[in-house]
Design a protein around this motif. Structure first.
Motif, mmCIF file in Angstrom:
data_model
loop_
_atom_site.group_PDB
_atom_site.id
_atom_site.type_symbol
_atom_site.label_atom_id
_atom_site.label_comp_id
_atom_site.label_asym_id
_atom_site.label_seq_id
_atom_site.Cartn_x
_atom_site.Cartn_y
_atom_site.Cartn_z
ATOM 1 N N ILE A 123 -0.763 -9.316 -4.578
ATOM 2 C CA ILE A 123 -0.993 -7.997 -4.949
ATOM 3 C C ILE A 123 -0.555 -6.834 -4.710
ATOM 4 C CG2 ILE A 123 -3.083 -7.342 -4.779
ATOM 5 C CD1 ILE A 123 -4.094 -9.746 -6.242
ATOM 6 N N ALA A 124 0.172 -6.799 -3.794
ATOM 7 C CA ALA A 124 0.801 -5.771 -3.637
ATOM 8 C C ALA A 124 2.086 -5.119 -5.141
ATOM 9 C CB ALA A 124 1.648 -5.341 -2.269
ATOM 10 N N ILE A 125 2.498 -6.242 -5.285
ATOM 11 C CA ILE A 125 3.690 -6.368 -6.474
ATOM 12 C C ILE A 125 2.562 -5.812 -7.300
ATOM 13 C CG2 ILE A 125 5.413 -7.942 -7.487
ATOM 14 C CD1 ILE A 125 5.634 -9.184 -5.220
ATOM 15 N N ILE A 138 -5.890 2.094 -6.522
ATOM 16 C CA ILE A 138 -7.426 0.476 -5.662
ATOM 17 C C ILE A 138 -6.345 0.545 -4.599
ATOM 18 C CG2 ILE A 138 -7.191 -2.076 -5.953
ATOM 19 C CD1 ILE A 138 -7.868 -1.499 -8.707
ATOM 20 N N GLY A 139 -4.685 0.620 -4.910
ATOM 21 C CA GLY A 139 -3.998 0.191 -3.340
ATOM 22 C C GLY A 139 -4.162 1.474 -2.565
ATOM 23 N N GLN A 140 -4.411 2.575 -3.191
ATOM 24 C CA GLN A 140 -4.443 3.350 -1.792
ATOM 25 C C GLN A 140 -5.842 2.767 -0.974
ATOM 26 O OE1 GLN A 140 -4.750 6.903 -3.952
ATOM 27 N NE2 GLN A 140 -2.571 6.723 -5.466
ATOM 28 N N ALA A 141 -6.939 3.357 -2.112
ATOM 29 C CA ALA A 141 -8.063 2.061 -1.070
ATOM 30 C C ALA A 141 -7.785 1.161 -0.075
ATOM 31 C CB ALA A 141 -9.066 1.946 -1.842
ATOM 32 N N GLU A 147 -6.708 1.937 8.184
ATOM 33 C CA GLU A 147 -6.550 2.783 8.759
ATOM 34 C C GLU A 147 -7.911 3.253 9.683
ATOM 35 O OE1 GLU A 147 -5.445 5.740 6.885
ATOM 36 O OE2 GLU A 147 -3.331 5.222 5.151
ATOM 37 N N GLY A 148 -9.348 3.121 8.390
ATOM 38 C CA GLY A 148 -10.737 3.092 9.489
ATOM 39 C C GLY A 148 -10.537 2.117 10.770
ATOM 40 N N GLY A 220 -2.534 -3.254 3.479
ATOM 41 C CA GLY A 220 -2.651 -2.271 3.304
ATOM 42 C C GLY A 220 -1.016 -1.800 4.486
ATOM 43 N N LEU A 221 -0.331 -2.133 5.235
ATOM 44 C CA LEU A 221 0.814 -2.168 5.317
ATOM 45 C C LEU A 221 2.470 -1.666 4.228
ATOM 46 C CD1 LEU A 221 0.750 -3.587 9.244
ATOM 47 C CD2 LEU A 221 1.152 -1.752 8.852
ATOM 48 N N MET A 222 1.822 -2.523 3.558
ATOM 49 C CA MET A 222 2.888 -2.861 2.467
ATOM 50 C C MET A 222 2.422 -1.681 1.641
ATOM 51 S SD MET A 222 2.637 -6.674 1.118
ATOM 52 C CE MET A 222 2.417 -8.185 2.385
ATOM 53 N N LEU A 223 1.604 -0.912 1.169
ATOM 54 C CA LEU A 223 1.379 -0.090 0.603
ATOM 55 C C LEU A 223 0.205 1.322 1.510
ATOM 56 C CD1 LEU A 223 -1.725 -1.840 -1.532
ATOM 57 C CD2 LEU A 223 0.529 -1.495 -2.040
#
Length: 276
Positions: A123-125, A138-141, A147-148, A220-223
């Motif tokens: 999905i990150a790709i 979507i990736g930012q979300a 984080e939260g 989340g770490l990948m993005l």
């Protein structure tokens, strides 16, 4: 919908726990890998729907499609085996020991994590054109979710850890109810309906599911999420696993085992026996 009575599905739960405890390493890993991958894809789908429509309820309403798919295909989630396998041990089923129970839990954890991590990478790709562009909306979300639900808990110290643990408990109360739901009917529509309701509830309420988090935090770490691997493990995954274990086993597995598999005689029967 071919409803199965509680006493009958209680036996099915014990049978399932025994089957999983004695399953070969190869099959356990394959089934748990696919379960993690499918549930992760459903989580990505739900987040996509929520972001694009601005309606989190719609995302929660559609998320259970992944859970239903993986259980109908006979795959295994850590949250499910937390609830089912101990019942086979309590029932003293052949081949089910503490060692086989822990072996099953360990293998399913590894398989789920590998499957969820695979989906996270894929999905990150897709969201970054092979990591050649910044993540889209979507990736930012997805990055902000991590984080939260790591540093967000850490900011509250022990109170945050307690909240995280309780959310894990509540999550697997509902998810394990969904696992049992698959045994409440002999028809596919009946199974799907019984699974759908508690899974929708847990997702919309923001409870913590260890396998869903195996997807959300690595992606989340990948993005570019602003948290660390250590934050993820200490302030989410490990407490969530503990909460999931307590919630599923206490509020679902043991309750059904005690009152349906080990039903006490009716008081009227006892009175008749004692008084002729």
């Amino acid at each position: 919908m071919s409803y199965v009575a509680p006493k009958e599905f209680a036996v099915r739960m014990i049978d399932a726990g025994q089957s999983k405890a004695v399953m070969s390493t190869r099959d356990t890993l394959i089934r748990s890998y696919m379960a993690g991958a499918i549930l992760a894809l459903a989580a990505a789908f739900a987040v996509t729907v929520s972001v694009q429509t601005g309606q989190p309820l719609l995302g929660a309403l559609l998320f259970p499609v992944g859970f239903c798919m993986l259980y109908l295909l006979g795959f295994d989630l850590l949250t499910g085996v937390f609830t089912l396998v101990p019942l086979a041990w309590l029932d003293r089923r052949p081949g089910v020991t503490i060692g086989s129970l822990l072996r099953n839990w360990g293998l399913v954890f590894l398989g789920n994590f590998a499957g969820a991590l695979t989906t996270a990478l894929l999905i990150a790709i897709v969201l970054t054109f092979g990591f050649s562009t910044p993540p889209d909306e979507i990736g930012q979300a997805l990055g902000h979710i991590g984080e939260g639900r790591t540093v967000g808990y850490a900011e509250h110290g022990l109170a945050g850890m307690l909240t995280l643990f309780v959310r894990g408990v509540l999550c697997n109360w509902m998810v394990s109810t969904g696992v049992v739901g698959a045994m409440m009917s002999d028809s596919v529509p009946g199974k799907v309906i019984a699974m759908w309701m508690p899974i929708m509830l847990f997702f919309y309420m923001g409870f913590e599911h260890s396998v869903v988090n195996m997807f959300l935090f690595p992606i989340g770490l990948m993005l570019g999420g602003e948290f660390t691997l250590g934050d993820y493990l200490v302030w989410n995954e490990l407490p969530t696993v503990a909460g999931n274990l307590v919630g599923g086993l206490t509020f679902v597995g043991l309750i059904i085992f005690v009152t349906h598999a080990r039903t006490r005689p009716h008081r009227l029967v006892q009175y008749s026996d004692n008084n002729g």
